[in-house]
Design an enzyme around this catalytic site. Sequence first.
Site, PDB file in Angstrom:
ATOM      1  N   GLY A 198       0.812  -1.208   0.000  1.00  0.00           N
ATOM      2  CA  GLY A 198       0.000   0.000   0.000  1.00  0.00           C
ATOM      3  C   GLY A 198       0.843   1.253   0.000  1.00  0.00           C
ATOM      4  N   SER A 199       0.344   2.283   0.653  1.00  0.00           N
ATOM      5  CA  SER A 199       0.993   3.589   0.627  1.00  0.00           C
ATOM      6  C   SER A 199       2.105   3.685   1.662  1.00  0.00           C
ATOM      7  CB  SER A 199      -0.034   4.684   0.902  1.00  0.00           C
ATOM      8  OG  SER A 199      -0.496   4.603   2.247  1.00  0.00           O
ATOM      9  N   GLY A 202       0.380   4.673   5.047  1.00  0.00           N
ATOM     10  CA  GLY A 202      -0.275   3.554   5.707  1.00  0.00           C
ATOM     11  C   GLY A 202       0.701   2.517   6.211  1.00  0.00           C
ATOM     12  N   GLY A 203       1.708   2.203   5.401  1.00  0.00           N
ATOM     13  CA  GLY A 203       2.698   1.222   5.803  1.00  0.00           C
ATOM     14  C   GLY A 203       3.522   1.689   6.982  1.00  0.00           C
ATOM     15  N   GLU A 222       5.362  -3.272   1.567  1.00  0.00           N
ATOM     16  CA  GLU A 222       5.726  -2.578   0.333  1.00  0.00           C
ATOM     17  C   GLU A 222       5.011  -1.238   0.367  1.00  0.00           C
ATOM     18  OE1 GLU A 222       4.657  -2.714  -4.343  1.00  0.00           O
ATOM     19  OE2 GLU A 222       5.008  -4.662  -3.395  1.00  0.00           O
ATOM     20  N   CYS A 259       2.739  -0.312  -8.902  1.00  0.00           N
ATOM     21  CA  CYS A 259       3.807   0.026  -7.958  1.00  0.00           C
ATOM     22  C   CYS A 259       5.143   0.179  -8.667  1.00  0.00           C
ATOM     23  CB  CYS A 259       3.903  -1.022  -6.870  1.00  0.00           C
ATOM     24  SG  CYS A 259       4.045  -2.719  -7.481  1.00  0.00           S
TER      25      CYS A 259
END
Length: 485
Positions: A198-199, A202-203, A222, A259
């Site tokens: 994700g972002s 968020g990560g 990731e 990505c």
Amino acid sequence: MSAEQQIEAAHSAFTASRDVTPHVRASWLEAIAAACEAHADELVALAQAETHLADNRLGGELRRTVFQLRLYIAEILAGENLDATIDHVDVAWGMGPRPDIRRVNIPLGVVGVFGASNFPFAFSVLGGDTASALAAGCAVVHKIHEGHEELGRRTGEVAIEALRTAGAPEHLLSTVTGRDAAEALVDHPLTRAVGFTGSTRGGRALLDRIAARDRPIPFYGELGSINPVFATERAWALRGDEILTAYAQSFTMGMGQFCTKPGLLFAPTNRDQVVRVMGIHVAQGQRTPLLTARLRAGFDSVLDEMCATEGIEVVLAGDFAESPAPTVLLTTAEVIRANPAILEREMFGPATLVIRYKPGEDLAALATLLDGQLTASVQAQAEEDIDPLLAVLREKSGRVLWNEWPTGVTVSYAQHHGGPYPATTAERTTSVGPAAIARFMRPVAYQGFPSVQLPPSLQDENPWQISRRVDGHWQRQDSGTESTS
């Protein structure tokens, strides 16, 4: 059932299944793969309705998911994931008598997996994290992404029913939704690892939350990547227009929501060339809405910020339509050196930045300004000496490409889908390919045990007929025949 109860049930399933034979575990993965094929039309239709992605793209992604499951089956049957290693007693060992010591990988336990928005099959309920955790022998609780929630639920139902029919323990795989369940998945003491795609924002939040646990656990996140491309002066002189055309096709593929989308092009170009060549593809390219309203809002915000940055020129303007036209920005190496933070702004959508450099520019020095990346690409000629640039790029990225484009991540033995932070939180690991299985296992060594007391993978008789390293020499299993190397 609450999320906490699902995690506890998953742990029970793990303890009931962690020591099954490779053939039994392989049969469970095959059941999931076959069920995906049987329900392909239904699942693709659900995915198309929720994501705006084309049927052919989704069908290919589902086939990739099935292929990955079956590739992992081959690894399981060969025992490659176990890395079984046996050292027999050796009284003449160089550092003194050696005891009998044997090592094998064992599964961690319950793995929490957070699905991605941009790949509703390949990085979601049955994506790489789930597939590799199940192949490792773990139980999985998957947090469905809200961008394709109905698809996630149905995919989970299909896989869970397949596992039940194949005789796997109940709750070996389960799904949850919502923020409360996501927090429970990260915090529960029975969760032994977490996978996330994700972002960066968020990560990073998940990483910090996991670090605050009383017992920290591995987090395989990731987070984000801008995937730079460097074109040398020699390559540009020979095929500059060709490079620009292919670059435009790559950065607009899937509306720029991969990505591995190339977001930066370093080239000795000029405004007129960029407009002339890239403008043709931008005008003719297929447009669709972005995957989610939240993703679209984030894309618009970063693009507005980039457009307002001093030294950045909009040379091909997009728009704010529901299906936005691509945007191409242009700046110079001088601007980047003065404000390297520009290189950290990921425009996750149909936009890119071209960085014009002057003849004789030190590309390796420019590359040092980059953060960690999933990929870095070079467009160059075979006779050129670009070792300094390549030396920097291998330090900055997980996959370096020569005269190719990063969009498209094949599932194969040598694949590495990872990279230094912030591309991922664990740069030594990959989330794609058989090597991904190792993330959800840990080694245990047994010393001095009689063979009968050892797990089957380490017994002298090798009852599972797996590949092993014995006294320093590999004994590989190939089509049921043992070979020594």
